[in-house]
Motif scaffolding. Structure first.
Motif, PDB file in Angstrom:
ATOM      1  N   LYS A 189     -14.136 -11.517  -6.963  1.00  0.00           N
ATOM      2  CA  LYS A 189     -14.899 -12.352  -7.231  1.00  0.00           C
ATOM      3  C   LYS A 189     -14.942 -12.911  -8.620  1.00  0.00           C
ATOM      4  N   LEU A 190     -14.766 -11.834  -9.466  1.00  0.00           N
ATOM      5  CA  LEU A 190     -14.425 -12.067 -10.948  1.00  0.00           C
ATOM      6  C   LEU A 190     -13.018 -12.488 -11.325  1.00  0.00           C
ATOM      7  N   GLU A 191     -11.979 -11.858 -10.293  1.00  0.00           N
ATOM      8  CA  GLU A 191     -10.679 -12.278 -10.678  1.00  0.00           C
ATOM      9  C   GLU A 191      -9.914 -12.491  -9.304  1.00  0.00           C
ATOM     10  N   PRO A 192     -10.186 -13.633  -8.758  1.00  0.00           N
ATOM     11  CA  PRO A 192      -9.741 -13.866  -7.482  1.00  0.00           C
ATOM     12  C   PRO A 192      -8.351 -14.182  -7.367  1.00  0.00           C
ATOM     13  N   ALA A 193      -7.499 -14.312  -8.436  1.00  0.00           N
ATOM     14  CA  ALA A 193      -5.818 -14.531  -8.606  1.00  0.00           C
ATOM     15  C   ALA A 193      -5.168 -13.256  -8.795  1.00  0.00           C
ATOM     16  N   THR A 194      -5.749 -12.012  -8.781  1.00  0.00           N
ATOM     17  CA  THR A 194      -5.163 -10.792  -9.408  1.00  0.00           C
ATOM     18  C   THR A 194      -4.919 -10.305  -7.988  1.00  0.00           C
ATOM     19  N   LYS A 195      -3.398  -9.963  -7.638  1.00  0.00           N
ATOM     20  CA  LYS A 195      -2.662  -9.893  -6.543  1.00  0.00           C
ATOM     21  C   LYS A 195      -2.924  -8.407  -6.021  1.00  0.00           C
ATOM     22  N   ALA A 196      -3.116  -7.303  -7.285  1.00  0.00           N
ATOM     23  CA  ALA A 196      -3.512  -6.110  -6.933  1.00  0.00           C
ATOM     24  C   ALA A 196      -4.819  -5.649  -5.955  1.00  0.00           C
ATOM     25  N   ILE A 197      -5.859  -6.875  -6.390  1.00  0.00           N
ATOM     26  CA  ILE A 197      -6.982  -6.377  -5.839  1.00  0.00           C
ATOM     27  C   ILE A 197      -6.919  -6.747  -4.216  1.00  0.00           C
ATOM     28  N   HIS A 198      -6.175  -7.997  -3.838  1.00  0.00           N
ATOM     29  CA  HIS A 198      -5.802  -8.348  -2.679  1.00  0.00           C
ATOM     30  C   HIS A 198      -5.139  -7.291  -1.899  1.00  0.00           C
ATOM     31  N   VAL A 199      -4.040  -6.754  -2.573  1.00  0.00           N
ATOM     32  CA  VAL A 199      -3.373  -5.607  -1.789  1.00  0.00           C
ATOM     33  C   VAL A 199      -4.353  -4.576  -1.505  1.00  0.00           C
ATOM     34  N   GLU A 200      -5.049  -4.160  -2.198  1.00  0.00           N
ATOM     35  CA  GLU A 200      -6.077  -2.820  -2.007  1.00  0.00           C
ATOM     36  C   GLU A 200      -7.024  -3.195  -1.191  1.00  0.00           C
ATOM     37  N   LEU A 201      -7.648  -4.489  -1.037  1.00  0.00           N
ATOM     38  CA  LEU A 201      -8.699  -4.613   0.185  1.00  0.00           C
ATOM     39  C   LEU A 201      -7.619  -4.769   1.237  1.00  0.00           C
ATOM     40  N   SER A 202      -6.642  -5.261   1.365  1.00  0.00           N
ATOM     41  CA  SER A 202      -5.835  -5.309   2.806  1.00  0.00           C
ATOM     42  C   SER A 202      -5.495  -3.737   3.162  1.00  0.00           C
ATOM     43  N   LYS A 203      -5.340  -2.926   2.145  1.00  0.00           N
ATOM     44  CA  LYS A 203      -5.132  -1.601   2.580  1.00  0.00           C
ATOM     45  C   LYS A 203      -6.524  -1.067   3.181  1.00  0.00           C
ATOM     46  N   LEU A 204      -7.775  -1.381   2.407  1.00  0.00           N
ATOM     47  CA  LEU A 204      -8.859  -0.972   3.116  1.00  0.00           C
ATOM     48  C   LEU A 204      -9.464  -1.314   4.312  1.00  0.00           C
ATOM     49  N   VAL A 205      -8.997  -2.660   4.618  1.00  0.00           N
ATOM     50  CA  VAL A 205      -9.357  -3.291   5.848  1.00  0.00           C
ATOM     51  C   VAL A 205      -8.318  -2.597   7.072  1.00  0.00           C
ATOM     52  N   LYS A 206      -7.241  -2.099   6.678  1.00  0.00           N
ATOM     53  CA  LYS A 206      -6.488  -1.381   7.769  1.00  0.00           C
ATOM     54  C   LYS A 206      -7.167   0.051   7.799  1.00  0.00           C
ATOM     55  N   ARG A 207      -7.585   0.687   6.855  1.00  0.00           N
ATOM     56  CA  ARG A 207      -8.156   1.961   7.042  1.00  0.00           C
ATOM     57  C   ARG A 207      -9.425   1.980   7.817  1.00  0.00           C
ATOM     58  N   GLN A 208     -10.076   0.731   7.717  1.00  0.00           N
ATOM     59  CA  GLN A 208     -11.477   0.682   8.139  1.00  0.00           C
ATOM     60  C   GLN A 208     -11.322   0.554   9.671  1.00  0.00           C
ATOM     61  N   SER A 209     -10.369  -0.232  10.121  1.00  0.00           N
ATOM     62  CA  SER A 209     -10.204  -0.487  11.513  1.00  0.00           C
ATOM     63  C   SER A 209      -9.519   0.783  12.098  1.00  0.00           C
ATOM     64  N   GLY A 210      -8.937   1.718  11.436  1.00  0.00           N
ATOM     65  CA  GLY A 210      -8.180   2.743  12.185  1.00  0.00           C
ATOM     66  C   GLY A 210      -6.889   2.510  12.209  1.00  0.00           C
ATOM     67  N   GLY A 211      -6.319   1.419  11.783  1.00  0.00           N
ATOM     68  CA  GLY A 211      -5.127   1.236  11.698  1.00  0.00           C
ATOM     69  C   GLY A 211      -4.180   1.976  11.015  1.00  0.00           C
ATOM     70  N   GLU A 212      -4.677   2.630  10.022  1.00  0.00           N
ATOM     71  CA  GLU A 212      -3.861   3.593   8.838  1.00  0.00           C
ATOM     72  C   GLU A 212      -4.770   4.593   8.361  1.00  0.00           C
ATOM     73  N   ASP A 213      -3.936   5.645   8.953  1.00  0.00           N
ATOM     74  CA  ASP A 213      -4.646   6.708   8.191  1.00  0.00           C
ATOM     75  C   ASP A 213      -4.260   7.144   6.817  1.00  0.00           C
ATOM     76  N   ILE A 214      -5.190   7.632   5.953  1.00  0.00           N
ATOM     77  CA  ILE A 214      -4.751   7.767   4.768  1.00  0.00           C
ATOM     78  C   ILE A 214      -3.629   8.767   4.304  1.00  0.00           C
ATOM     79  N   GLN A 215      -3.379   9.872   5.136  1.00  0.00           N
ATOM     80  CA  GLN A 215      -2.562  10.789   4.802  1.00  0.00           C
ATOM     81  C   GLN A 215      -1.263  10.264   5.315  1.00  0.00           C
ATOM     82  N   GLU A 216      -1.093   9.475   6.526  1.00  0.00           N
ATOM     83  CA  GLU A 216      -0.149   9.266   7.262  1.00  0.00           C
ATOM     84  C   GLU A 216       0.365   7.932   6.539  1.00  0.00           C
ATOM     85  N   TRP A 217      -0.500   7.174   5.718  1.00  0.00           N
ATOM     86  CA  TRP A 217       0.161   6.233   4.895  1.00  0.00           C
ATOM     87  C   TRP A 217       1.030   6.470   3.615  1.00  0.00           C
TER      88      TRP A 217
END
Length: 225
Positions: A145-173
């Motif tokens: 919300k503070l920096e909507p154009a920062t790509k690193a935040i988008h990338v990290e949120l994308s990883k988090l969504v995958k982890r939450q949905s069970g599509g990506e195990d932390i260690q396996e990733w």
């Protein structure tokens, strides 16, 4: 002689109680130690950097009494330097893989400056890696919300969504990033096959040119004779 004097002065400074020093002196001494930490960090001497940053934070205290504008302005300056120092300390702790300490340090930053994007991002990433998905999502959304154009935040949120949905195990990733491609891995292999065939054709054409030039040279020599 100068070195001996400097080391003695440093010892004296370390023994001084910051609360008895003028704020201007605390800022000056604290920044010297913070810059020393930066020096060690750049040289990849992370343990020494952590020590220097901790010493700087000891000197850069904000618990002062005083109501005049001058003191308040100096206290703002001290707080800003503490934020810089804490962010640098967290970065050094991450380099040393002290993840719990880095998370604690990031929380300290947000206590002083709740909208510090660098610390929000670092804290969200750490929480995501530790499996604290709900907390990580809240923190990373605040950062976005503070920096909507920062790509690193988008990338990290994308990883988090995958982890939450069970599509990506932390260690396996971490161990098998290729598995993330799934069925889409095939298109990534096609260009390399084309490239290799291209190289082989170039090799054949090169050999042909050499053979032809040799043939032409031999014909010229024969004609001269």
């Amino acid at each position: 002689m100068t070195h001996h004097f400097s080391s003695n002065l440093l010892d004296v400074r370390e023994k001084l109680d910051p609360s008895t020093l003028p704020i201007a002196d605390c800022i000056r001494i604290g920044n010297q130690k913070r810059e020393r930490g930066n020096f060690h960090f750049q040289r990849e001497e992370y343990s020494m950097a952590v020590r220097a940053y901790a010493m700087a934070l000891d000197v850069l205290t904000t618990s002062r009494d005083g109501g005049d504008c001058g003191v308040k302005a100096e206290e703002e300056e001290v707080r800003d330097y503490r934020v810089k120092c804490l962010n640098n300390l967290a970065a050094a702790q991450l380099k040393l893989e002290r993840y719990d300490e880095a998370l604690h340090t990031s929380r300290d930053v947000l206590t002083l400056e709740p909208n510090n994007v660098k610390s929000l991002f670092r804290m969200g990433k750490l929480q995501s890696d530790m499996g604290e998905y709900k907390e990580a999502m809240e923190v990373l959304k605040r950062a976005l919300k503070l920096e909507p154009a920062t790509k690193a935040i988008h990338v990290e949120l994308s990883k988090l969504v995958k982890r939450q949905s069970g599509g990506e195990d932390i260690q396996e990733w971490k161990a098998k990033p290729a598995a993330m491609l799934g069925e889409n891995i095939a298109p990534f292999l096609i260009p390399s096959k084309k490239k290799s065939s291209g190289v082989s054709w170039k090799f054949i054409l090169g050999a042909l040119v050499v053979a032809l030039s040799s043939l032409v040279t031999s014909m010229i020599l024969t004609a001269r004779n």
